[in-house]
Write a protein that holds these residues in place. Structure first.
Motif, short mmCIF file in Angstrom:
data_model
loop_
_atom_site.label_atom_id
_atom_site.label_comp_id
_atom_site.label_asym_id
_atom_site.label_seq_id
_atom_site.Cartn_x
_atom_site.Cartn_y
_atom_site.Cartn_z
N TYR A 13 0.85 -1.20 0.00
CA TYR A 13 0.00 0.00 0.00
C TYR A 13 0.87 1.24 0.00
CZ TYR A 13 -4.19 -2.76 1.20
OH TYR A 13 -5.24 -3.64 1.20
N ASN A 39 -4.56 -9.12 14.01
CA ASN A 39 -4.99 -7.89 13.34
C ASN A 39 -3.84 -7.33 12.51
OD1 ASN A 39 -6.85 -7.10 16.23
ND2 ASN A 39 -7.72 -7.47 14.24
N GLY A 40 -4.17 -6.97 11.28
CA GLY A 40 -3.16 -6.35 10.43
C GLY A 40 -2.23 -7.34 9.75
N GLY A 42 -2.75 -9.17 7.18
CA GLY A 42 -2.88 -9.15 5.72
C GLY A 42 -3.96 -10.09 5.21
N LYS A 43 -4.82 -10.54 6.09
CA LYS A 43 -5.87 -11.49 5.70
C LYS A 43 -6.86 -10.85 4.73
CE LYS A 43 -7.27 -12.04 9.96
NZ LYS A 43 -6.38 -11.13 10.71
N SER A 44 -7.39 -9.70 5.12
CA SER A 44 -8.40 -9.04 4.26
C SER A 44 -7.78 -8.62 2.93
CB SER A 44 -8.98 -7.81 4.97
OG SER A 44 -9.76 -8.21 6.06
N THR A 45 -6.54 -8.16 2.98
CA THR A 45 -5.87 -7.75 1.75
C THR A 45 -5.73 -8.95 0.80
OG1 THR A 45 -4.68 -6.04 2.97
CG2 THR A 45 -3.79 -6.65 0.81
N GLN A 84 -15.48 -8.37 5.32
CA GLN A 84 -15.42 -8.17 6.77
C GLN A 84 -16.46 -7.15 7.23
OE1 GLN A 84 -11.39 -7.73 8.12
NE2 GLN A 84 -11.98 -7.04 10.15
N1 ATP Z 1 -6.25 0.73 1.99
C1 ATP Z 1 -5.15 0.64 2.72
N2 ATP Z 1 -4.19 1.56 2.64
C2 ATP Z 1 -3.06 1.48 3.38
N3 ATP Z 1 -2.81 0.46 4.24
C3 ATP Z 1 -3.73 -0.49 4.37
C4 ATP Z 1 -4.96 -0.46 3.62
N4 ATP Z 1 -5.68 -1.55 3.97
C5 ATP Z 1 -4.95 -2.23 4.86
N5 ATP Z 1 -3.77 -1.59 5.11
C6 ATP Z 1 -2.70 -2.06 6.02
O1 ATP Z 1 -2.26 -3.31 5.54
C7 ATP Z 1 -2.00 -4.21 6.61
C8 ATP Z 1 -2.87 -5.45 6.47
O2 ATP Z 1 -4.24 -5.10 6.62
P1 ATP Z 1 -5.42 -6.15 6.47
O3 ATP Z 1 -6.69 -5.41 6.58
O4 ATP Z 1 -5.20 -6.95 5.23
O5 ATP Z 1 -5.19 -7.09 7.74
P2 ATP Z 1 -6.13 -8.17 8.40
O6 ATP Z 1 -5.29 -9.38 8.62
O7 ATP Z 1 -7.36 -8.35 7.61
O8 ATP Z 1 -6.47 -7.51 9.81
P3 ATP Z 1 -7.81 -7.58 10.71
O9 ATP Z 1 -7.71 -8.85 11.50
O10 ATP Z 1 -7.69 -6.39 11.59
O11 ATP Z 1 -8.99 -7.55 9.81
C9 ATP Z 1 -2.25 -3.40 7.88
O12 ATP Z 1 -1.03 -2.90 8.31
C10 ATP Z 1 -3.18 -2.31 7.43
O13 ATP Z 1 -3.03 -1.16 8.22
#
Ligand code: ATP
Ligand code: MG
Length: 330
Positions: A13, A39-40, A42-45, A84
């Motif tokens: 990002y 949290n964070g 990278g799962k949702s990404t 999510q």
């Molecule tokens: N649109 C964005 N722009 C910049 N950074 C982002 C964006 N979306 C996510 N991030 C960052 O990327 C990293 C991974 O985020 P992601 O949402 O994929 O994690 P996650 O595993 O789904 O977390 P959670 O359990 O909180 O849902 C985090 O550091 C987050 O802050």
């Protein structure tokens, strides 16, 4: 056969945030696959890239043989996504929400009615479907979101944190619905969670990810077996009995000894127990009791990631993680 394969999938990002870092996953068709991480992580990404919501920075993935970058439109047609964040409209009835999804995917009206009817039954929402979503409980809402991802009969369903914010009882109810959906529809389900019990209860295979990187993949049982094995605790009638036993069992190193109890870490208690009981018996010793503690996925997670959930900062953690990784490779 693998229905999903990622190749060095990476998302950076703005601001040089490496959300997903050279991820290589293989997901078998017809399975429930768990992505576990704090949290964070990278799962949702990862889910967003696989469902073509966002483009990878580098690397790619094949979903049912389709390239997520070059064939994103085709990918979208065969997948269902339950993100999510909630997506259903509170000002519409449950059924109206589902009909809207059907329309979006061009499902013919008669077919849509039939599908929706069956899906509502599957999650016990037949009656609630006639009410406004704004009046639903959290659990009902999540159930509606779940089936909204299925109206167009996808081959693959992505569930991003399907039970986030639900109480323990409602969560296990949701697990039953998810399992039931996988079985009746025979589809592949990819789910993310930071609840350890959830991936343990649901997934055939899982990957633990942390800071965008794959830490380890395997079945829940494999991962548990990799981590030190079982804890066997034996209590004795007397200190004398115990000391004699430790002498007899000199090929087992206890990890902890108190006055009348000894604790051992063993690979598999099923295999080891007879090797312990027999020699003691021959020497006329019968321990008061045996207790076997199996590792939980919690232990596994802590062992691999080396830190507690939710996310905490600190370089010491990544050091421990690397140590664990090295141990794993051996
Ligand atoms: N649109 C964005 N722009 C910049 N950074 C982002 C964006 N979306 C996510 N991030 C960052 O990327 C990293 C991974 O985020 P992601 O949402 O994929 O994690 P996650 O595993 O789904 O977390 P959670 O359990 O909180 O849902 C985090 O550091 C987050 O802050
Ligand atoms: Mg997320």
């Amino acid at each position: 056969m693998n229905i999903i394969e990622t190749e060095n999938l990476t998302k950076i990002y703005k601001g040089n945030i490496r959300a997903v870092d050279n991820l290589n996953l293989q997901i078998e068709e017809g399975s429930i696959y768990g992505l576990l991480g704090p949290n964070g992580a990278g799962k949702s990404t990862t889910i967003k890239m696989l469902t073509t919501v966002i483009k990878p920075t580098s690397g790619t993935a094949r979903v049912a043989g389709l390239d997520i970058i070059k064939q994103s439109m085709e990918v979208r047609r065969i997948i269902g996504l339950v993100p999510q964040d909630l997506t259903t409209d509170e000002d519409l009835k449950g059924i109206e929400n589902l009909m809207m999804v059907a329309k979006f995917y061009d499902v013919p009206t008669a077919k849509a009615r039939e599908n929706i009817d069956r899906l509502l039954k599957l999650v016990d929402l037949q009656d609630a479907a006639k009410r406004l979503v704004g009046q639903y409980s959290g659990g009902m809402r999540k159930r509606l979101e779940l089936i909204a991802g299925l109206v167009h009969e996808p081959k693959i369903l992505f569930l991003d944190e399907p039970t986030l914010g639900l109480d323990v009882q409602t969560r296990s109810l949701m697990w039953d619905y998810i399992k039931n959906i996988q079985e009746t529809k025979n589809i592949t389900i990819i789910l993310t969670s930071h609840y350890l019990e959830e991936v343990d209860a649901l997934s055939d295979k899982l990957s633990i990810i942390n800071r965008g990187k794959l830490i380890v993949s395997g079945t829940p049982a494999e991962l548990k077996n990799n981590v030190g094995g079982d804890i066997l605790t034996m209590s004795f009638r007397s200190a004398e009995d115990m000391n004699k036993s430790l002498e007899i069992l000199s090929n087992f190193q206890p990890t902890k000894v108190t006055e009348k109890t000894a604790r051992f870490k063993v690979k598999s208690s099923e295999v080891v127990l007879p090797e312990i009981i027999e020699p003691l018996k021959r020497n006329g010793i019968e321990p008061l009791r045996y207790q076997v503690d199996k590792p939980s996925l919690d232990t596994v997670f802590m062992d691999y990631v080396g830190r507690a959930l939710p996310e905490e900062e600190g370089e010491g953690d990544s050091r421990k993680m690397m140590m664990n990784l090295r141990r794993l490779r051996r």
